[in-house]
Write a protein that holds these residues in place. Structure first.
Motif, PDB file in Angstrom:
ATOM      1  N   GLY A 355      -0.973 -38.798  47.683  1.00 28.03           N
ATOM      2  CA  GLY A 355      -1.794 -38.572  46.501  1.00 28.03           C
ATOM      3  C   GLY A 355      -0.996 -38.473  45.225  1.00 28.03           C
ATOM      4  O   GLY A 355      -1.428 -37.830  44.265  1.00 28.03           O
ATOM      5  N   GLY A 356       0.172 -39.122  45.165  1.00 27.94           N
ATOM      6  CA  GLY A 356       0.983 -39.057  43.963  1.00 27.94           C
ATOM      7  C   GLY A 356       0.307 -39.640  42.745  1.00 27.94           C
ATOM      8  O   GLY A 356       0.643 -39.292  41.612  1.00 27.94           O
ATOM      9  N   GLU A 357      -0.678 -40.526  42.972  1.00 27.26           N
ATOM     10  CA  GLU A 357      -1.379 -41.112  41.838  1.00 27.26           C
ATOM     11  C   GLU A 357      -2.123 -40.063  41.026  1.00 27.26           C
ATOM     12  O   GLU A 357      -2.435 -40.248  39.854  1.00 27.26           O
ATOM     13  CB  GLU A 357      -2.358 -42.191  42.325  1.00 27.26           C
ATOM     14  N   GLN A 358      -2.409 -38.916  41.655  1.00 28.76           N
ATOM     15  CA  GLN A 358      -3.065 -37.822  40.944  1.00 28.76           C
ATOM     16  C   GLN A 358      -2.059 -36.948  40.197  1.00 28.76           C
ATOM     17  O   GLN A 358      -2.429 -35.984  39.541  1.00 28.76           O
ATOM     18  CB  GLN A 358      -3.859 -36.965  41.936  1.00 28.76           C
ATOM     19  N   ASN A 359      -0.789 -37.286  40.324  1.00 24.86           N
ATOM     20  CA  ASN A 359       0.275 -36.501  39.702  1.00 24.86           C
ATOM     21  C   ASN A 359       1.072 -37.375  38.740  1.00 24.86           C
ATOM     22  O   ASN A 359       2.298 -37.315  38.687  1.00 24.86           O
ATOM     23  CB  ASN A 359       1.193 -35.923  40.785  1.00 24.86           C
ATOM     24  N   GLY A 360       0.336 -38.249  38.044  1.00 31.59           N
ATOM     25  CA  GLY A 360       0.986 -39.120  37.068  1.00 31.59           C
ATOM     26  C   GLY A 360       1.798 -40.219  37.690  1.00 31.59           C
ATOM     27  O   GLY A 360       2.665 -40.798  37.032  1.00 31.59           O
ATOM     28  N   GLY A 361       1.543 -40.519  38.967  1.00 35.91           N
ATOM     29  CA  GLY A 361       2.268 -41.583  39.651  1.00 35.91           C
ATOM     30  C   GLY A 361       3.529 -41.132  40.335  1.00 35.91           C
ATOM     31  O   GLY A 361       4.127 -41.897  41.097  1.00 35.91           O
ATOM     32  N   ALA A 362       3.988 -39.894  40.091  1.00 37.97           N
ATOM     33  CA  ALA A 362       5.181 -39.386  40.767  1.00 37.97           C
ATOM     34  C   ALA A 362       4.849 -39.074  42.219  1.00 37.97           C
ATOM     35  O   ALA A 362       3.728 -38.668  42.536  1.00 37.97           O
ATOM     36  CB  ALA A 362       5.686 -38.130  40.063  1.00 37.97           C
ATOM     37  N   PRO A 363       5.806 -39.250  43.154  1.00 44.53           N
ATOM     38  CA  PRO A 363       5.535 -38.930  44.572  1.00 44.53           C
ATOM     39  C   PRO A 363       5.102 -37.484  44.733  1.00 44.53           C
ATOM     40  O   PRO A 363       5.555 -36.596  44.006  1.00 44.53           O
ATOM     41  CB  PRO A 363       6.884 -39.207  45.249  1.00 44.53           C
ATOM     42  N   ASP A 364       4.254 -37.244  45.695  1.00 39.89           N
ATOM     43  CA  ASP A 364       3.714 -35.912  45.940  1.00 39.89           C
ATOM     44  C   ASP A 364       4.811 -34.958  46.396  1.00 39.89           C
ATOM     45  O   ASP A 364       5.728 -35.340  47.137  1.00 39.89           O
ATOM     46  CB  ASP A 364       2.614 -36.007  47.003  1.00 39.89           C
ATOM     47  N   GLU A 365       4.729 -33.729  45.927  1.00 41.40           N
ATOM     48  CA  GLU A 365       5.558 -32.626  46.390  1.00 41.40           C
ATOM     49  C   GLU A 365       4.647 -31.420  46.523  1.00 41.40           C
ATOM     50  O   GLU A 365       3.752 -31.218  45.703  1.00 41.40           O
ATOM     51  CB  GLU A 365       6.689 -32.318  45.395  1.00 41.40           C
ATOM     52  N   ASP A 366       4.880 -30.593  47.547  1.00 38.12           N
ATOM     53  CA  ASP A 366       4.003 -29.446  47.791  1.00 38.12           C
ATOM     54  C   ASP A 366       4.782 -28.143  47.644  1.00 38.12           C
ATOM     55  O   ASP A 366       5.934 -28.026  48.106  1.00 38.12           O
ATOM     56  CB  ASP A 366       3.390 -29.534  49.193  1.00 38.12           C
ATOM     57  N   TYR A 367       4.119 -27.146  47.033  1.00 41.12           N
ATOM     58  CA  TYR A 367       4.716 -25.837  46.800  1.00 41.12           C
ATOM     59  C   TYR A 367       3.802 -24.751  47.358  1.00 41.12           C
ATOM     60  O   TYR A 367       2.576 -24.832  47.222  1.00 41.12           O
ATOM     61  CB  TYR A 367       4.929 -25.598  45.302  1.00 41.12           C
ATOM     62  N   PHE A 368       4.417 -23.725  47.971  1.00 35.65           N
ATOM     63  CA  PHE A 368       3.669 -22.618  48.566  1.00 35.65           C
ATOM     64  C   PHE A 368       4.368 -21.306  48.193  1.00 35.65           C
ATOM     65  O   PHE A 368       5.584 -21.177  48.332  1.00 35.65           O
ATOM     66  CB  PHE A 368       3.597 -22.764  50.092  1.00 35.65           C
ATOM     67  N   ARG A 369       3.570 -20.325  47.752  1.00 36.58           N
ATOM     68  CA  ARG A 369       4.102 -19.041  47.326  1.00 36.58           C
ATOM     69  C   ARG A 369       3.866 -17.996  48.418  1.00 36.58           C
ATOM     70  O   ARG A 369       2.759 -17.881  48.953  1.00 36.58           O
ATOM     71  CB  ARG A 369       3.443 -18.601  46.023  1.00 36.58           C
ATOM     72  N   PHE A 370       4.908 -17.210  48.739  1.00 30.04           N
ATOM     73  CA  PHE A 370       4.774 -16.157  49.751  1.00 30.04           C
ATOM     74  C   PHE A 370       5.612 -14.952  49.336  1.00 30.04           C
ATOM     75  O   PHE A 370       6.501 -15.052  48.474  1.00 30.04           O
ATOM     76  CB  PHE A 370       5.217 -16.658  51.133  1.00 30.04           C
ATOM     77  N   HIS A 371       5.338 -13.823  49.950  1.00 28.24           N
ATOM     78  CA  HIS A 371       6.076 -12.596  49.654  1.00 28.24           C
ATOM     79  C   HIS A 371       6.937 -12.232  50.866  1.00 28.24           C
ATOM     80  O   HIS A 371       6.526 -12.386  52.016  1.00 28.24           O
ATOM     81  CB  HIS A 371       5.119 -11.438  49.347  1.00 28.24           C
ATOM     82  N   ALA A 372       8.139 -11.748  50.592  1.00 27.28           N
ATOM     83  CA  ALA A 372       9.035 -11.287  51.661  1.00 27.28           C
ATOM     84  C   ALA A 372       9.751 -10.032  51.210  1.00 27.28           C
ATOM     85  O   ALA A 372      10.077  -9.874  50.021  1.00 27.28           O
ATOM     86  CB  ALA A 372      10.042 -12.373  52.028  1.00 27.28           C
ATOM     87  N   ALA A 373       9.982  -9.133  52.151  1.00 31.45           N
ATOM     88  CA  ALA A 373      10.712  -7.902  51.860  1.00 31.45           C
ATOM     89  C   ALA A 373      12.208  -8.170  51.852  1.00 31.45           C
ATOM     90  O   ALA A 373      12.697  -9.137  52.460  1.00 31.45           O
ATOM     91  CB  ALA A 373      10.369  -6.841  52.905  1.00 31.45           C
ATOM     92  N   LYS A 374      12.944  -7.319  51.182  1.00 33.46           N
ATOM     93  CA  LYS A 374      14.406  -7.467  51.134  1.00 33.46           C
ATOM     94  C   LYS A 374      14.987  -7.465  52.544  1.00 33.46           C
ATOM     95  O   LYS A 374      14.606  -6.653  53.389  1.00 33.46           O
ATOM     96  CB  LYS A 374      15.012  -6.323  50.311  1.00 33.46           C
ATOM     97  N   ASP A 375      15.877  -8.432  52.810  1.00 34.90           N
ATOM     98  CA  ASP A 375      16.573  -8.617  54.090  1.00 34.90           C
ATOM     99  C   ASP A 375      15.635  -9.047  55.215  1.00 34.90           C
ATOM    100  O   ASP A 375      16.034  -9.024  56.389  1.00 34.90           O
ATOM    101  CB  ASP A 375      17.312  -7.341  54.511  1.00 34.90           C
ATOM    102  N   GLU A 376      14.399  -9.440  54.891  1.00 36.54           N
ATOM    103  CA  GLU A 376      13.502  -9.973  55.921  1.00 36.54           C
ATOM    104  C   GLU A 376      14.027 -11.337  56.361  1.00 36.54           C
ATOM    105  O   GLU A 376      14.344 -12.200  55.535  1.00 36.54           O
ATOM    106  CB  GLU A 376      12.082 -10.101  55.387  1.00 36.54           C
ATOM    107  N   HIS A 377      14.121 -11.534  57.672  1.00 32.79           N
ATOM    108  CA  HIS A 377      14.670 -12.778  58.223  1.00 32.79           C
ATOM    109  C   HIS A 377      13.516 -13.671  58.681  1.00 32.79           C
ATOM    110  O   HIS A 377      12.747 -13.296  59.569  1.00 32.79           O
ATOM    111  CB  HIS A 377      15.593 -12.485  59.397  1.00 32.79           C
ATOM    112  N   LEU A 378      13.407 -14.841  58.077  1.00 32.12           N
ATOM    113  CA  LEU A 378      12.312 -15.760  58.361  1.00 32.12           C
ATOM    114  C   LEU A 378      12.840 -17.089  58.881  1.00 32.12           C
ATOM    115  O   LEU A 378      13.905 -17.570  58.466  1.00 32.12           O
ATOM    116  CB  LEU A 378      11.484 -16.020  57.097  1.00 32.12           C
TER     117      LEU A 378
END
Length: 794
Positions: A355-378
């Protein structure tokens, strides 16, 4: 860790050596199959096949992976070895008798179509495993020469042929109807073919309508196409690199057949009935499939999905990943850090890079926001390419404003450059102009890649080696193995916290961020990152295609959850031939997952009376060990092969974790063969070393059965920091006139206390070399203060 140290390298002068194959004398050489032709058949029929190989005589049985296939041996024909041509610096080795065999194979009507496997068993052992394809369509063979007019093919059919000369193109004319959906699926590489297929559909005027394979990373092309009108068409198949030989053979399932091109999502939640969207051809009106996954997933767990339509079952099946974490769908727009989709952990995200055409023609990139505690190992893991998606992912963890987060600072301590030749991204070795200042166990920076140095030779004309797993180089801290040209800088580095301060020393300083392209051995093009949160804060996960590509089939699953330490194991010999009164061995390698570094106990299940196996342990922090299998002196070569499995067990977080090496692998068989040609032993059963010390060990070779050849030896399963030194260019080689050889074990200054068995393995060389391990020699590394209290060596 040094799990295996090879010293059987025999170097010859660069002068021309032109020698015929040596006579096999009396040595035991197991059967070996090099080719099957044809490599497949239609089920519900009987065909005659030719096998090519060595020592095929006196075959007792042909063992298939399914009861729906059976075969009988008809005859064996002796073949002459071709006369050597040209120059070689490779030492000639004895070879078994070159032979071809004629067999008759019968496939029942209800045998499962697809790829199958077989071995043969003779008094000399069980052969290597060979693939064999079973189809469900009538078979059509390519025209025998380019001058022959190809007949019109009635589809559906399985098209069978060989691109026997470079540049050859095989053509199959066929009649088609307007709106007809056709699928063409090549089966070649998995059958051992060297073909990298290119498929082209043309109309009667020769106009190219569709093609597949030209830019594909896969060797086997798949083409689906909807015909625009009724008429005559032609399918052509060739090698995309214009290659050709008798090893460029193929089988193509072709016609108006159901075929699944991709699915979404790529996986489902364990224990929950789910609906999966299916895309393809000839799948009928319904594009949704209901699936019932297993109740729980243990590690990498998949389930097959095959679609049934009015035209029958789909040609292919796809694997769905089964997970235990809550699942969400990606929601657009999430193409910038400011638009990042909020997620809660743990979670599996199902999304697309499209769906990059919906982003001015640039290839799609996805971003996700999450919360983590200090020193949490994921753990952050992408599943895409392993499930058939064309996505080549790259992931990174950013701060709440979308900026890269430092992971480590690398301070360079010593510098050299690579020499001799360019190196690819897979191999373990690289040649340094100097190893001064470098030690085994060091972290080294090669280009943009951080590696662990595991072996340095004691003479200059040998590569240093870096840590590997499953035969692939294993980079550290999320860096990705890459190809390296001659004169690439190599640095010994010290890994420090990202905010570390130190005085300059004239060498570069590298900064590593929380980013990963390829996840390492077992992950292919999929990304994997173990992330430790530096503060109690919000973070952003960023995922895209590293090449900047996108499309509706660029699907992914990305899972974020707490680190779950685990391991997988692999056995590198699935077909041990064990001599009566002697031994064979299997090397077991562990891939440690998400931080597990503890011991792994290894055992063998399934062996019956007459064959015993040692138990062993992969020590904490190491990657491999050896299992030795022994056949009783009273056993017989007429004993049936035994199906076995290698099992690993470890205590992780208070619970036993059990893993089986290649649990779904077919035809893992242990066979009894005639008594060994050599028995290897050592003069010591236990040695004690403290760091910096050396000890001499003498090995003895007892030749039997009239065998008189040389015996190259390897020293295997040495503890970390212990190595063989001062062996010279020929390694630990027992020549034809010798029956023993002395070598020296050296403990590096940094070697840690440990007690571990090592083995000396003698090789009886041939086209199918047999390996003969000694009894274990216990190597004990102790601290200096312990040495005084120890008695004499045993």
């Amino acid at each position: 860790m040094r799990s295996q140290l090879l010293f059987g390298l025999i170097l010859f002068s660069m002068g021309a050596i032109l020698a015929p194959p040596l006579r096999a004398d009396n040595r035991v050489i197991p059967p070996q199959i090099s080719k099957t032709w044809p490599v497949g058949m239609e089920r519900g029929s009987t065909i005659t096949c030719t096998l090519e190989g060595r020592n095929l005589s006196d075959t007792k049985e042909i063992i298939f992976d399914t009861p729906g296939l059976s075969a009988k041996f008809l005859q064996v024909t002796e073949e002459e070895d071709p006369k050597p041509t040209g120059f070689t610096t490779v030492a000639p080795v004895p070879k078994g008798k070159r032979q071809s065999a004629t067999i008759e194979i019968t496939a029942t009507k209800d045998v499962e179509p697809g790829l199958h496997w077989y071995r043969i068993r003779t008094p000399l052992g069980t052969s290597n495993m060979m693939p064999f394809d079973v189809g469900f369509l009538p078979e059509v063979h390519a025209a025998k020469s380019a001058d022959t007019q190809a007949d019109t093919v009635k589809l559906p059919a399985t098209l069978v042929g060989t691109i026997s000369v470079p540049g050859q193109v095989d053509s199959y004319p066929f009649d088609g109807q307007a709106g007809e959906e056709l699928a063409f699926q090549v089966r070649a590489s998995e059958l051992g073919s060297r073909l990298e297929s290119l498929l082209v559909v043309r109309n009667e005027a020769g106009q190219v309508l569709a093609e597949s394979g030209q830019y594909d990373n896969r060797a086997d092309a798949v083409l689906t196409y909807k015909l625009p009108e009724a008429g005559k068409y032609t399918l052509s198949v060739s090698d995309r690199e214009k290659g050709g030989s008798m090893g460029h053979y193929y089988r193509i399932d072709a016609g108006p057949l159901p075929y699944v091109t991709h699915v979404f999502p790529l996986g489902v939640h364990a224990g929950e009935t789910a609906s999966v969207s299916v895309t393809g051809v000839n799948l009928g009106d319904s594009h949704e499939e209901k699936v019932d996954p297993p109740k729980s997933a243990d590690g990498w767990t998949t389930m097959p999905l095959r679609v049934k339509s009015a035209e029958g079952w789909s040609l292919n099946s796809v694997n769905l990943l089964v997970g235990n974490d809550p699942e969400v769908l990606e929601q657009e727009p999430n193409n910038t850090p400011a638009q990042a989709q909020r997620i809660s952990l743990p979670v599996t995200i199902n999304g697309h890079i499209s769906g990059g055409e919906q982003n001015g023609g640039a290839p799609d990139e996805d971003y996700f926001r999450f919360h983590a505690a200090k020193d949490e190992h994921l753990s952050i893991e992408v599943a895409a390419a392993r499930l058939g998606s064309p996505l080549d992912s790259v992931i990174e963890v950013l701060d709440a404003q979308g900026h890269p987060i430092p992971r480590a600072t690398l301070r360079c301590l010593y510098e050299t450059v690579s020499t001799l030749s360019d190196r690819d991204s897979r191999g373990s070795g690289i040649r340094m102009t100097s190893t001064s200042g470098f030690h085994e166990g060091d972290d080294i920076m090669v280009g943009d890649e951080l590696d662990k140095l595991v072996y340095i030779a004691d003479q200059p004309d040998e590569d240093v080696r870096m840590r590997t797993a499953d035969g692939l180089r294993w980079a550290l801290l999320g860096t990705t193995p890459d190809a390296h040209a001659v004169n690439t800088p190599i640095y010994r580095v010290q890994i420090l916290p990202p905010d570390a301060e130190f005085p300059p020393n004239g060498l570069p300083v590298f900064h590593i961020y929380w980013r990963n392209d390829d996840g390492g051995p077992g992950y292919g093009a999929d990304s994997q990152l173990d992330f430790t949160a530096p503060a109690d804060a919000d973070y952003i996960l960023h995922i895209k295609d590293v090449r900047g590509l996108e499309g509706p089939d660029f699907a992914y699953r990305v899972t974020l959850h707490d680190l779950v330490p685990d391991f997988e194991i692999r056995a590198d010999d699935d077909n041990p031939n064990i001599p009566i009164g002697g031994s064979a061995f299997i090397t077991v390698t562990a891939s440690r997952v998400e931080g597990y570094e503890g011991p792994i106990d290894i055992s063998v299940d399934g062996l019956g009376k007459g064959i015993t196996a040692t138990s062993s342990t992969i020590p904490a922090g190491q990657d491999s060990t050896m299992i030795v299998l022994t056949a009783d002196a009273g056993d017989s070569v007429d004993s049936l092969p035994l199906k076995f499995r290698i099992v690993g067990r470890a205590q992780i977080d208070g619970k036993e974790r059990v893993r089986v090496a290649e649990g779904d692998a077919p035809l893992e068989l242990a066979s009894v063969v005639p008594p060994p040609d050599v028995v290897v032993s050592t003069d010591l059963s236990h040695v004690t070393l403290e760091p910096g010390q050396e000890v001499k060990v003498t090995l003895h070779v007892d030749r039997r059965n009239g065998f008189e050849g040389r015996v190259p030896c390897t020293v295997r399963n040495l503890p970390p920091g212990v190595r063989v030194v001062n062996v010279g260019l020929n390694g630990v080689l027992v020549t034809e006139s010798q029956s023993n050889r002395t070598f020296t074990l050296h403990a590096e200054d940094w070697a840690k206390p440990i007690t571990q068995p090592m083995y000396v393995v003698g090789a009886v060389e041939s086209n199918s070399t047999t390996m003969h391990p000694s009894a274990p020699l216990m190597v004990e590394v102790v601290s200096a203060k312990e040495t005084a209290s120890l008695g004499p060596e045993k």
